[in-house]
Enzyme design. Structure first.
Site, PDB file in Angstrom:
ATOM      1  N   HIS A  28       0.668  -1.193   0.073  1.00  0.00           N
ATOM      2  CA  HIS A  28      -0.025  -0.041   0.032  1.00  0.00           C
ATOM      3  C   HIS A  28       0.899   1.203   0.068  1.00  0.00           C
ATOM      4  O   HIS A  28       1.483   1.604   1.007  1.00  0.00           O
ATOM      5  CB  HIS A  28      -0.934  -0.107   1.194  1.00  0.00           C
ATOM      6  CG  HIS A  28      -2.248   0.882   1.264  1.00  0.00           C
ATOM      7  ND1 HIS A  28      -3.282   0.792   1.473  1.00  0.00           N
ATOM      8  CD2 HIS A  28      -1.823   2.286   0.965  1.00  0.00           C
ATOM      9  CE1 HIS A  28      -3.968   1.876   1.400  1.00  0.00           C
ATOM     10  NE2 HIS A  28      -3.081   2.800   0.978  1.00  0.00           N
ATOM     11  N   HIS A  30       1.154   4.977  -2.469  1.00  0.00           N
ATOM     12  CA  HIS A  30       0.499   5.715  -3.383  1.00  0.00           C
ATOM     13  C   HIS A  30       1.655   6.475  -4.299  1.00  0.00           C
ATOM     14  O   HIS A  30       2.506   7.003  -3.684  1.00  0.00           O
ATOM     15  CB  HIS A  30      -0.236   6.980  -3.083  1.00  0.00           C
ATOM     16  CG  HIS A  30      -1.587   6.225  -2.307  1.00  0.00           C
ATOM     17  ND1 HIS A  30      -2.724   6.263  -3.014  1.00  0.00           N
ATOM     18  CD2 HIS A  30      -1.943   5.554  -1.234  1.00  0.00           C
ATOM     19  CE1 HIS A  30      -3.607   5.689  -2.261  1.00  0.00           C
ATOM     20  NE2 HIS A  30      -3.290   5.349  -1.121  1.00  0.00           N
ATOM     21  N   ASP A  32       1.479   9.161  -6.409  1.00  0.00           N
ATOM     22  CA  ASP A  32       1.416  10.493  -6.078  1.00  0.00           C
ATOM     23  C   ASP A  32       1.540  10.957  -4.647  1.00  0.00           C
ATOM     24  O   ASP A  32       1.465  11.996  -4.324  1.00  0.00           O
ATOM     25  CB  ASP A  32       0.109  10.993  -6.718  1.00  0.00           C
ATOM     26  CG  ASP A  32      -1.337  10.365  -6.281  1.00  0.00           C
ATOM     27  OD1 ASP A  32      -1.256   9.184  -5.719  1.00  0.00           O
ATOM     28  OD2 ASP A  32      -2.341  10.916  -6.042  1.00  0.00           O
ATOM     29  N   HIS A 217      -9.834   0.824   0.087  1.00  0.00           N
ATOM     30  CA  HIS A 217      -9.714   1.910   1.335  1.00  0.00           C
ATOM     31  C   HIS A 217     -11.013   1.716   1.976  1.00  0.00           C
ATOM     32  O   HIS A 217     -11.883   2.235   1.723  1.00  0.00           O
ATOM     33  CB  HIS A 217      -9.285   3.119   0.967  1.00  0.00           C
ATOM     34  CG  HIS A 217      -8.157   3.438   0.386  1.00  0.00           C
ATOM     35  ND1 HIS A 217      -7.656   3.095  -0.801  1.00  0.00           N
ATOM     36  CD2 HIS A 217      -7.003   4.059   1.022  1.00  0.00           C
ATOM     37  CE1 HIS A 217      -6.199   3.672  -1.042  1.00  0.00           C
ATOM     38  NE2 HIS A 217      -5.893   4.297   0.114  1.00  0.00           N
ATOM     39  N   GLU A 220     -10.991   3.467   7.501  1.00  0.00           N
ATOM     40  CA  GLU A 220      -9.846   4.344   7.704  1.00  0.00           C
ATOM     41  C   GLU A 220     -10.162   5.561   8.627  1.00  0.00           C
ATOM     42  O   GLU A 220     -10.395   5.833   9.880  1.00  0.00           O
ATOM     43  CB  GLU A 220      -8.970   4.933   6.748  1.00  0.00           C
ATOM     44  CG  GLU A 220      -8.103   6.118   6.852  1.00  0.00           C
ATOM     45  CD  GLU A 220      -7.223   6.171   5.493  1.00  0.00           C
ATOM     46  OE1 GLU A 220      -8.066   6.311   4.408  1.00  0.00           O
ATOM     47  OE2 GLU A 220      -6.177   6.953   5.585  1.00  0.00           O
ATOM     48  N   ASP A 317       1.641   3.926   2.828  1.00  0.00           N
ATOM     49  CA  ASP A 317       0.939   4.808   2.239  1.00  0.00           C
ATOM     50  C   ASP A 317       1.263   6.061   1.457  1.00  0.00           C
ATOM     51  O   ASP A 317       1.155   5.946   0.303  1.00  0.00           O
ATOM     52  CB  ASP A 317      -0.353   5.382   3.520  1.00  0.00           C
ATOM     53  CG  ASP A 317      -1.400   5.757   2.936  1.00  0.00           C
ATOM     54  OD1 ASP A 317      -1.808   5.387   1.893  1.00  0.00           O
ATOM     55  OD2 ASP A 317      -2.338   6.335   3.803  1.00  0.00           O
TER      56      ASP A 317
END
Ligand SMILES: O=c1[nH]cnc2c1ncn2[C@H]1C[C@H](O)[C@@H](CO)O1
Ligand SMILES: [Zn+2]
Length: 379
Positions: A28, A30, A32, A217, A220, A317
């Site tokens: 996991h 990202h 960006d 997701h 959270e 993350d």
């Protein structure tokens, strides 16, 4: 701290100096959310983007970290405006993907699934396919560069659909179209409250109909209902974060978040289902504190879930927003919960077993890379 002789069942002491050597698996992360600050600055200059909140590396790195520290997922997500803005051309996407692979390899990551939302990279005229092609090329280039300096890594891609938007079916089709070229799955991300995963059922049905895996997701910023929907209605193969599964677990009074033994826990139906089915939890400790999903690392449910033998995995993350790496996340957990190398081997094997590549490929990495790597550390 030096490692003491120990059986495989007794954790040998973790030490920060050696963590870089531990083989790591990242499920996991990202694309960006992991740019180098220097690259953000250079890409902004090249493209004429003049809305960055700082114009030097330290200032920009600090701005991301501090802005993401808001305690609110919605405000945390606002920081991505700037990274997404500078990732709108094929060369920019290729560069960011290449650097991502190199940075992870340098940190000892041996297998990574990197996600991003292609629909956010179309403003300069790229098509969805061109966006994915550029990112995959970057991963190949970055992995080649890493292998050349003795840090081999395998990088795969997950394509994400934004949960507030209406393109999830199209993005699921994109995932399947690229599945033999480096895309191994699908995900939905973005603000959770008000955007239940069940609004994207046709995308998940398409993935299932094509025997293609996906993660969601969930759990959270929003609670148990989001996890329930993700696994029971949508059929998620993994949960992004999933920390709120704790809402369905009752612990005897006096049980602490850092206890080494957790006994007498009472699990509700959702928690039992997640554990029984071995549904992997992609936990991201630092990010969870920043978004307010948990109050502090000390109160993070990671340890209780690990002791209850949920399939927990450690993830970053967003390395830029959290100023983190896999090594730092391991360090934070070791300091807080007293984990040794045998624990990190277990979390890493958990992650490798949960990867979206085929079974034989997972097994090869476990047997040929992960176990030998930890054997060196455990002694
Ligand atoms: O932790 C997260 N929760 C929900 N959405 C997230 C998180 N981190 C990043 N995102 C969003 C922002 C990115 O632009 C998008 C695709 O990577 O995914
Ligand atoms: Zn995420």
């Amino acid at each position: 701290m030096s490692a003491t002789p120990s059986s495989r069942n007794r954790p040998v002491a973790f030490d920060h100096a050696s963590v870089i050597l531990a083989p790591k698996v990242l499920l996991h992360d990202h694309l960006d959310g992991g740019l180098r600050p220097q690259t953000v600055l250079e890409l902004a200059r090249e493209s004429g983007y003049d809305e960055l909140p700082a114009d030097d590396v330290e200032g920009l790195a600090r701005w991301f970290r501090e802005s993401a520290d808001s305690g609110s997922l919605v405000r945390y997500l606002e920081t991505f405006t700037h990274t997404v803005a500078v990732m709108q051309t094929a060369p920019a996407l290729r560069r960011v993907a290449g650097e991502c692979a190199e940075d992870l390899a340098a940190d000892g990551v041996v297998y990574a699934e990197i996600r991003f939302a292609p629909e956010q990279h179309l403003t300069d005229g790229l098509s969805l396919d061109e966006v994915v092609e550029a990112v995959l090329e970057g991963f190949v280039e970055g992995a080649e560069a890493a292998a050349a300096v003795g840090k081999p890594i395998e990088v795969r891609c997950l394509v994400t659909a934004m949960r507030h938007a209406a393109r999830s079916r199209e993005i699921a089709e994109l995932a399947v179209r690229f599945r033999d070229r480096g895309v191994v799955g699908f995900d939905i991300a973005g603000a959770e409250a008000g955007h239940p995963p069940s609004r994207h059922l046709d995308a998940f049905e398409y993935m299932r109909a094509n025997n293609a895996p996906f993660t969601i997701h969930a759990g959270e910023a929003f609670g148990l209902p989001s996890i329930h929907e993700a696994i029971s209605f949508c059929g998620a193969d993994r949960l992004g974060h999933g920390v709120r599964v704790m809402d369905d677990i009752e612990l005897p009074s006096g049980t602490g978040a850092a206890d080494r033994v957790v006994t007498g826990a009472s699990l509700g139906r959702v928690a039992n289902y997640v554990r029984d089915k071995r549904i992997p939890l992609e936990m991201c400790p630092s990010s969870n504190v920043q978004t307010g999903a948990v109050a502090s690392i000390a109160e993070h449910p990671f340890n209780v879930l690990a002791r209850l033998r949920f399939r927990v995995t450690v993830n970053t993350d967003n390395r830029l927003m959290s100023d983190t790496t896999m090594s730092k996340e391991f360090g934070v957990l070791a300091d807080q919960f007293g984990y040794g190398w045998a624990d990190f081997e277990r979390f890493t094997v958990n992650a490798m077993k949960s990867a979206f590549i085929h079974f034989d490929e997972r097994l090869r990495l476990i047997d040929e890379v992960i176990k030998p790597g930890y054997a060196v550390l455990i002694g």
